[in-house]
Write an enzyme that holds these catalytic residues in place. Structure first.
Site, PDB file in Angstrom:
ATOM      1  N   CYS A 104     -11.433  27.810  44.477  1.00  0.00           N
ATOM      2  CA  CYS A 104     -11.193  28.279  42.837  1.00  0.00           C
ATOM      3  C   CYS A 104     -11.674  27.157  41.870  1.00  0.00           C
ATOM      4  O   CYS A 104     -11.194  27.303  40.686  1.00  0.00           O
ATOM      5  CB  CYS A 104      -9.638  28.194  43.078  1.00  0.00           C
ATOM      6  N   HIS A 109      -4.104  24.788  35.831  1.00  0.00           N
ATOM      7  CA  HIS A 109      -4.420  25.805  36.756  1.00  0.00           C
ATOM      8  C   HIS A 109      -3.328  26.733  36.963  1.00  0.00           C
ATOM      9  O   HIS A 109      -3.593  27.931  37.433  1.00  0.00           O
ATOM     10  CB  HIS A 109      -4.740  24.968  38.190  1.00  0.00           C
ATOM     11  N   HIS A 145      -5.241  35.242  38.871  1.00  0.00           N
ATOM     12  CA  HIS A 145      -5.965  34.232  39.259  1.00  0.00           C
ATOM     13  C   HIS A 145      -7.578  34.726  39.607  1.00  0.00           C
ATOM     14  O   HIS A 145      -7.570  35.338  40.560  1.00  0.00           O
ATOM     15  CB  HIS A 145      -5.537  33.567  40.441  1.00  0.00           C
TER      16      HIS A 145
END
Lengths: 584, 86
Positions: free
Chosen positions: A159, A292, A327
């Site tokens: 990620c 995040h 996400h």
């Protein structure tokens, strides 16, 4: 060489819009893009996702591609965002410049592989699709679709991939290795990683609520975003409009766990600290943090602690925009960077959608407000503890002196290529650890630990990993069981070990290496890209020692397909480690 | 119950690749997690959730719910015998 790096173009496609203008409107209207599945086909359709509204055919039409052509959704998303970025940059003479395209992805061409998996096994007609499975090829295909001749490089640190792509791009520009860098990332939803996250039981069945006390996990999203990076002087010379400066960055490893973040957020803390240091800014100069903030219990707690360690009681305004986009995994770093650029330009802080109740002792996000933003931080953390942080500034950062290039040497080199060597892994790991390791992780562990021993280095300052196809054995097992047995009762361990950065992060976890950690995947060129990075780190004085490794393996099904396609199968197992150190 | 405990031990050894342990060596009353028992971790817990779903038709929606069941092999067997659907 000029040390200031500017952004002269950016492009984005996500669940909240297919270009910057529509994304901006959604952000200002606090309109989420998360909802029911439209394109992804899964039995877990009760789980909300952040899908790009376009179908593959609609994207092909926009790109002027024949509808019958089979192209990965990931590549289509990447090409659309790249085109928007290049258009804004108004660069007309790309063909006369040293152009480097650096893209972050983990999924690669997985959507095609999973769709045609059974067909490929039976019919040679479908075989070519396995050729576009790997991440490196999907990046190459983006450049082909955009008609650009560039050096292509793919970063796969889960990620944080896209953020790391921008960091590598900035470093290459500073050293004159490129004149124009197009950097960012793309990730389309695939059944593979959607089911993978589901095995980890971290997908929320409602809209995600980052930093909320009632948060219950992630909504996966998809999208792509790219920025055009140049040296400030070059941009000035061609009268380009500057949309922001890359003022600082940090890439660190949490070295704690493959899928969890440490309680004290060490990796995130160190990444933000490095970003502040390299920018020359103080913590008080930061006006906004795009966190995040995935919405998992673990990430938001850990990121809160890391933020409080950096900023004390004066944590700047912050928000996670994952309540808008979901996400977007490997693409999240660049998608959120473009969101930061929009926020800086239009003077607002994006809302942290879904937030209602503070986490005890946690940070309190903004629900959206007007604000003048000079300097912002964008955080991106990935599996394996790959934590990166980027600082964007409206104004030109203070010039930094560039030191003399240092010399480097190879202090150790080890190759492990035989199955018979793999039992030696017990010299370095316990039986409880070895039980989870496939042949590639065993070979990588032996080669890296041997190399460190020969070089007399306990812990390298940086770990740079190269792999063409990554964790093929575990990926294949997970994929095969998903196709053959269906989307239930899948193994979380197999998914956890399917990302390319599994190898580099497991070495970091074993040796407690909190330093720079990155994984390159670009076919046969992977090791070359990794070496370039390692040499940069030593020459620039950013590391005294770097562990560079190249690791690949074959697996029964993928290996068979590749043999039918190319006439040769990849090596059963290959692991090569080099220790680079500064030379006198 | 004794049979179920033994089957469960074999299934756990198989799914978690506990190559160096035999079913006889596992104390059904010993803790599953931590250093004083089997020494399993949070990833193993997720694998055990899959094992229970696959073999006994038991579903957990939340890992913390499963945590209360995964104390020892004996507590797992007891829960399985009461809640199994296959």
């Amino acid at each position: 060489m000029e040390s200031s790096i500017v952004i002269t173009g950016s492009g984005i496609i996500s669940a909240i819009g297919c270009n910057k203008e529509t994304v901006l409107q959604s952000l200002l209207n606090k309109q989420t893009g998360i909802g029911s599945m439209k394109h992804l086909e899964s039995i877990h359709s009760h789980l909300p996702v952040g899908e790009v509204q376009f179908s593959n055919n609609e994207m092909k039409e926009l790109l002027g591609i024949d509808q019958s052509k089979i192209i990965s959704r990931n590549v289509l998303l990447g090409a659309l965002a790249t085109q928007e970025a290049l258009l804004e940059s108004k660069i007309t003479d790309l063909d006369t410049k040293k152009v480097v395209f650096i893209s972050g992805t983990t999924v690669g061409g997985m959507d095609i592989t999973e769709t045609y998996f059974s067909d490929m096994l039976q019919d040679d007609k479908y075989l070519p699709y396995i050729g576009s499975h790997d991440c490196g090829t999907s990046s190459t295909e983006i450049m082909q679709l955009c008609g650009i001749s560039a050096q292509v490089c793919t970063i796969s640190t889960a990620c944080s991939s896209a953020l790391n792509a921008m960091i590598v791009g900035a470093e290459m520009l500073k050293r004159g290795e490129a004149d124009i860098v197009i950097a960012g990332g793309c990730e389309s939803l695939s059944k593979f990683h959607f089911n993978g996250f589901n095995t980890l039981m971290i997908l929320d069945s409602e809209n995600c609520r980052p930093f909320d006390a009632t948060r219950a996990g992630i909504n996966l999203g998809e999208g792509a975003a790219y920025v055009v990076l140049e040296r400030a002087q070059d941009a000035e010379d061609r009268n380009a409009i500057v949309h922001g400066y890359i003022a600082g960055y940090g890439n660190r490893c949490d070295a704690y766990h493959q899928t969890a973040t440490s309680e004290n957020g060490e990796g995130a803390y160190l990444a933000m600290l490095d970003a502040l240091k390299t920018s020359g800014l103080s913590s008080q100069d930061i006006d906004y943090i795009n966190a995040h903030g995935t919405g998992t219990g673990n990430n938001d707690q850990s990121e809160s602690v890391a933020l409080q360690r950096i900023f004390g009681s004066k944590v700047p305004k912050l928000s996670s925009t994952k309540g808008f986009t979901g996400h977007t995994t490997s693409a999240s770093g660049s998608i959120e960077t473009v969101i930061c650029l929009l926020a800086m330009k239009h003077n607002f802080i994006p809302a942290n959608l879904g937030w209602n109740t503070p986490i005890p002792d946690g940070v309190v996000p903004s629900i959206g407000e007007e604000a003048q933003l000079e300097n912002v931080i964008c955080n991106s953390f990935g599996f394996g503890g790959n934590c990166s942080s980027l600082i964007l500034s409206k104004n030109k950062p203070a010039a930094k002196a560039v030191g003399e290039k240092r010399k480097w040497q190879v202090a150790a080199e080890v190759e492990i290529t035989q199955d018979s060597d793999l039992s030696r892994v017990k010299e370095y790991v316990s039986a409880m650890e070895a039980r989870r390791m496939g042949k590639l992780l065993k070979a990588a562990t032996i080669a890296s630990q041997d190399a460190l021993k020969i070089a007399g280095i306990e812990k390298p300052d940086a770990i740079v990993t190269a792999t063409a196809l990554g964790m093929m054995e575990t990926s294949e097992k997970f994929l095969n069981s998903m196709i053959v047995d269906g989307e239930s009762s899948l193994s979380p361990t197999l998914f956890m070990q399917s990302t390319h950065n599994t190898i580099g992060s497991s070495i970091a976890i074993r040796n407690k290496c909190y330093g720079y950690n990155i994984t390159y995947t670009q076919g046969d060129e992977s090791l070359e890209w990794a070496m370039r990075d390692a040499i940069r780190l030593i020459e620039n004085g950013q590391a005294e020692s770097v562990l560079v490794g190249c690791y690949d393996e074959s697996a029964p099904i993928f290996g068979g397909l590749l043999k039918r396609l190319n006439g040769k199968e990849p090596a059963n197992v290959y692991s090569k480690c080099l220790i680079l150190t500064a030379a006198n | 119950m004794e049979n179920l405990i033994n089957t469960l031990k074999e299934q756990i050894i198989d799914v978690l690749n506990l190559e160096e342990i035999t079913a006889e060596e596992i104390d059904a009353a010993a803790p599953i997690f931590g250093d004083n028992g089997l020494g399993l971790d949070s990833i193993d817990a997720l694998e055990l959730i899959v094992l229970l779903e696959k073999n006994y038709g038991i579903r957990f929606s939340d890992p913390s719910e499963a945590k209360q069941v995964f104390v020892s092999i004996a507590t797992m067997a007891e829960y399985i015998s009461k809640n199994r659907t296959k």
